[in-house]
Scaffold this active site. Structure first.
Site, PDB file in Angstrom:
ATOM      1  N   LYS A 180       0.857  -1.188   0.000  1.00 25.21           N
ATOM      2  CA  LYS A 180       0.000   0.000   0.000  1.00 25.21           C
ATOM      3  C   LYS A 180       0.892   1.237   0.000  1.00 25.21           C
ATOM      4  CE  LYS A 180      -1.543   2.867   2.899  1.00 25.21           C
ATOM      5  NZ  LYS A 180      -1.537   4.090   2.095  1.00 25.21           N
ATOM      6  N   GLU A 255      10.313   1.194   9.907  1.00 23.34           N
ATOM      7  CA  GLU A 255      11.333   2.198   9.551  1.00 23.34           C
ATOM      8  C   GLU A 255      10.681   3.546   9.780  1.00 23.34           C
ATOM      9  OE1 GLU A 255      14.487   1.928   8.572  1.00 23.34           O
ATOM     10  OE2 GLU A 255      14.426  -0.258   8.674  1.00 23.34           O
ATOM     11  N   CYS A 294      14.032  11.042   5.676  1.00 23.28           N
ATOM     12  CA  CYS A 294      14.057  10.515   7.048  1.00 23.28           C
ATOM     13  C   CYS A 294      15.419  10.739   7.690  1.00 23.28           C
ATOM     14  CB  CYS A 294      13.682   9.043   7.060  1.00 23.28           C
ATOM     15  SG  CYS A 294      14.662   8.054   5.928  1.00 23.28           S
ATOM     16  N   GLU A 397      10.593  15.716  14.612  1.00 21.59           N
ATOM     17  CA  GLU A 397      10.909  15.677  13.189  1.00 21.59           C
ATOM     18  C   GLU A 397      10.015  16.674  12.442  1.00 21.59           C
ATOM     19  OE1 GLU A 397       9.572  12.214  10.971  1.00 21.59           O
ATOM     20  OE2 GLU A 397      11.581  12.027  10.103  1.00 21.59           O
TER      21      GLU A 397
HETATM   22  P1  NAD Z   1       2.900   8.441   7.521  1.00 22.68           P
HETATM   23  O1  NAD Z   1       3.213   7.672   8.740  1.00 22.68           O
HETATM   24  O2  NAD Z   1       1.884   9.495   7.579  1.00 22.68           O
HETATM   25  O3  NAD Z   1       2.393   7.434   6.379  1.00 22.68           O
HETATM   26  C1  NAD Z   1       3.172   6.345   5.955  1.00 22.68           C
HETATM   27  C2  NAD Z   1       2.250   5.300   5.378  1.00 22.68           C
HETATM   28  O4  NAD Z   1       1.432   4.790   6.432  1.00 22.68           O
HETATM   29  C3  NAD Z   1       1.289   5.805   4.331  1.00 22.68           C
HETATM   30  O5  NAD Z   1       1.137   4.838   3.329  1.00 22.68           O
HETATM   31  C4  NAD Z   1      -0.013   5.985   5.107  1.00 22.68           C
HETATM   32  O6  NAD Z   1      -1.152   5.896   4.325  1.00 22.68           O
HETATM   33  C5  NAD Z   1       0.073   4.822   6.076  1.00 22.68           C
HETATM   34  N1  NAD Z   1      -0.700   4.958   7.308  1.00 22.68           N
HETATM   35  C6  NAD Z   1      -1.064   6.087   7.957  1.00 22.68           C
HETATM   36  N2  NAD Z   1      -1.775   5.779   9.063  1.00 22.68           N
HETATM   37  C7  NAD Z   1      -1.851   4.430   9.115  1.00 22.68           C
HETATM   38  C8  NAD Z   1      -2.453   3.509  10.013  1.00 22.68           C
HETATM   39  N3  NAD Z   1      -3.145   3.903  11.090  1.00 22.68           N
HETATM   40  N4  NAD Z   1      -2.330   2.185   9.759  1.00 22.68           N
HETATM   41  C9  NAD Z   1      -1.634   1.764   8.687  1.00 22.68           C
HETATM   42  N5  NAD Z   1      -1.059   2.586   7.789  1.00 22.68           N
HETATM   43  C10 NAD Z   1      -1.165   3.899   7.999  1.00 22.68           C
HETATM   44  O7  NAD Z   1       4.283   8.943   6.966  1.00 22.68           O
HETATM   45  P2  NAD Z   1       4.530   9.893   5.710  1.00 22.68           P
HETATM   46  O8  NAD Z   1       4.113  11.261   6.103  1.00 22.68           O
HETATM   47  O9  NAD Z   1       3.963   9.272   4.480  1.00 22.68           O
HETATM   48  O10 NAD Z   1       6.123   9.802   5.565  1.00 22.68           O
HETATM   49  C11 NAD Z   1       6.979  10.572   6.312  1.00 22.68           C
HETATM   50  C12 NAD Z   1       7.568   9.765   7.450  1.00 22.68           C
HETATM   51  O11 NAD Z   1       8.229   8.603   6.964  1.00 22.68           O
HETATM   52  C13 NAD Z   1       8.623  10.531   8.202  1.00 22.68           C
HETATM   53  O12 NAD Z   1       8.454  10.367   9.578  1.00 22.68           O
HETATM   54  C14 NAD Z   1       9.925   9.881   7.748  1.00 22.68           C
HETATM   55  O13 NAD Z   1      10.979  10.032   8.640  1.00 22.68           O
HETATM   56  C15 NAD Z   1       9.505   8.479   7.568  1.00 22.68           C
HETATM   57  N6  NAD Z   1      10.435   7.760   6.695  1.00 22.68           N
HETATM   58  C16 NAD Z   1      11.321   6.886   7.252  1.00 22.68           C
HETATM   59  C17 NAD Z   1      12.247   6.221   6.449  1.00 22.68           C
HETATM   60  C18 NAD Z   1      13.267   5.279   7.037  1.00 22.68           C
HETATM   61  O14 NAD Z   1      13.968   4.616   6.278  1.00 22.68           O
HETATM   62  N7  NAD Z   1      13.386   5.168   8.345  1.00 22.68           N
HETATM   63  C19 NAD Z   1      12.243   6.451   5.080  1.00 22.68           C
HETATM   64  C20 NAD Z   1      11.321   7.346   4.539  1.00 22.68           C
HETATM   65  C21 NAD Z   1      10.413   7.988   5.362  1.00 22.68           C
END
Ligand code: NAD
Length: 503
Positions: A180, A255, A294, A397
């Site tokens: 997803k 992650e 990230c 962050e």
């Molecule tokens: P987010 O947590 O809002 O969303 C990530 C994914 O989770 C999306 O597909 C979203 O639809 C889904 N999601 C949201 N709520 C959910 C729930 N309750 N249950 C299941 N899935 C759910 O994150 P974002 O805003 O898309 O991305 C930014 C974040 O990702 C930042 O915190 C960044 O640091 C992190 N990130 C981490 C890495 C790493 O390698 N550690 C890499 C890239 C991004």
């Protein structure tokens, strides 16, 4: 975009479909806030159908039983197809996520590298590990098998790269999956699923459901037919996914975010060349992809004696970064991905200023221009000086183009500041002193530590975080191990009664 047909972006059991509900979502270009694609908006019913298809493909289909060499060959074909479609995919990633086209192209190269790396890794492994049972009458071997049905939930900043760090090892290990992507940047992941079919992956192995986290993502995290959940995203949603997976005793990999320190010692700036490099890389660390990374080096921790010179030059260069639509020539940095992300960034800057930070550059929306449509989600690269560890902007962050500056006088103080975060994803140390470099790197509590560099990663080296940056690792041998179960097969070659019970 009036009247645009929705693309069928849900792929279940080898078929492309609309959402069960027929709902759709417009995908916006963050540079002008205009829709440029329409995708299916799935819900729990689509997630259920996809998990069932992946379950059937795992339990009854050929993929988990396909010889390793053949699985690796398929992964290599996928890498070749990615190279073939590099321009188109790079452009799509740029429009979807707001990054420059060049960044989009680099992402696609890295995706192809991930597929090649995991192909090489599995063919190079050999069979199981024979264990000495202490007698010739027993043959004992430890083997690795696929986990089963994996679900993958990915973020919007590196949509295809993050998906590929899960999909490539999962396939190499023989799993089936449902992915997803982020609801706001699903397009390149949809394109990858098409390429997997073109490369010859059997139907049902790779499934995708486009749709929101709260419905599709939550269902994929809790579904009883799922064996492993791999999530990349923020701490708040990652915690919910971890809880849902734990309730079903699933394997889980998270992650999450980072608040990554970039520690600069004065000795790194002793020569003009050293100073220029450290400033240039601090700029890159903080502002590439508008800080929506990230591992962004969003905390500059600089030795007090060079602070003024360093920050003045950094702020001067930050103010010159050419912001604009990522597809325009000469643009160095694109917009933020959404209005929500821009407003969040503005709120952090406002709170920092209220808490006493000093604005050295940026801190506002830029004037619109030929390359910066007024409706785009642009925000100026922002340098906040005189920050301290208690400020919200230093602790949380931001995920936007905001760099905070803290200072230190001693090595111990530098290490303490760098480790003073609930996260632990990545960090860097800049110094001309090799002994200090090794000492500080050894003391940093972060999953990746760069010495005199920032941001590079290698597919053969593990990626992941200490603390609240996550659970588990991607890439490297550990990134493959996430997608495997370990089984001990003990064969008695001369069975006889044990007579534990008299009978
Ligand atoms: P987010 O947590 O809002 O969303 C990530 C994914 O989770 C999306 O597909 C979203 O639809 C889904 N999601 C949201 N709520 C959910 C729930 N309750 N249950 C299941 N899935 C759910 O994150 P974002 O805003 O898309 O991305 C930014 C974040 O990702 C930042 O915190 C960044 O640091 C992190 N990130 C981490 C890495 C790493 O390698 N550690 C890499 C890239 C991004």
């Amino acid at each position: 975009m009036a009247g645009q047909q929705a693309e069928q972006t849900i792929h279940v059991g080898g078929e492309w479909r609309d959402a069960v509900s027929r709902a759709t979502r417009e995908i916006l270009d963050p540079a002008d806030a205009k829709p440029f694609a329409v995708v299916a908006e799935g819900d729990e019913r689509d997630a259920d159908a996809a998990v069932e298809a992946a379950r059937r493909a795992f339990d009854e289909g050929p993929w988990p039983r396909t010889p390793t060499a053949d699985r690796a060959a398929l992964l290599r074909r996928v890498a070749d197809l990615l190279v073939r479609d590099r321009e188109e995919l790079g452009l799509l990633e740029s429009r979807d996520a707001g990054k420059t086209v060049e960044e989009g192209r680099v992402d696609i190269d890295c995706v192809a590298d991930a597929f090649r790396y995991f192909a090489d890794l599995v063919v190079g492994e050999g069979g199981g590990r024979v264990v000495d049972a202490g007698t010739d009458e027993v043959h004992s071997v430890v083997v690795h098998e696929p986990v089963g049905v994996c679900t993958m939930i990915t973020p919007w900043n590196y949509p295809l790269l993050q998906a590929s760090w899960k999909i490539a090892p999962a396939l190499a290990a023989g799993n089936t999956f449902v992915v997803k992507p982020s609801e706001i940047t699903p397009l390149t992941t949809v394109a990858l699923i098409r390429l997997l079919a073109e490369a010859g992956l059997p139907a049902g192995v790779a499934n995708i459901v486009t749709g929101p986290g709260q419905s599709v993502g939550a269902r994929l995290a809790e579904h009883p037919g799922v064996d492993l959940v791999s999530f990349t995203g923020g701490l708040v949603s990652g915690t919910k996914v971890g809880q849902a997976a734990a309730a079903g005793v699933k394997k889980v990999a998270l992650e999450l975010g980072g608040k990554n320190p970039n520690v600069v010692f004065a000795d790194a700036c002793a020569t003009e060349e050293g100073f220029d490099t450290a400033v240039d890389q601090a700029l890159n660390a903080a502002f590439i992809h508008s800080g929506q990374v990230c591992s962004a080096g969003s905390r500059l921790i600089v030795e007090e004696s060079v602070r003024e010179r360093f920050v003045a030059e950094l702020a001067r260069r930050a103010a010159r970064i050419r912001l604009g639509r990522g597809t325009e020539d000469g643009v160095e940095c694109g917009p933020l991905v959404s209005e929500q992300q821009r407003e969040k960034t503005e709120a952090y800057v406002a709170s920092a200023l209220a808490e006493g930070a000093v604005l050295r550059s940026g801190g506002k929306r830029p004037e619109p221009s030929d390359v910066r449509p007024a409706a785009g989600y642009f925000y100026e690269p922002t340098v906040l000086d005189q920050c301290h560890r208690d400020m919200k902007v230093v602790r949380e962050e931001v995920f936007g183009p905001v760099l905070t500056v803290e200072t230190f006088r001693t090595e111990d103080e530098a290490v303490a500041l760098a480790n003073d975060t609930e996260y632990g994803l990545a960090g860097a140390v800049w110094t001309a002193d090799a002994g200090r470099a090794r000492r500080v790197a050894g003391r940093l509590r972060h999953g990746t530590v760069w010495i005199n560099d920032f941001h590079p990663y290698l597919p053969q080296a593990e990626w992941g975080g200490f603390g609240k940056s996550g659970v588990g690792r991607e890439l490297g041998p550990a990134g493959l191990a996430e997608y495997r179960e370990t089984k001990h097969v003990y064969q008695n070659l001369a069975p006889k009664p044990v007579r534990w019970f008299a009978g």
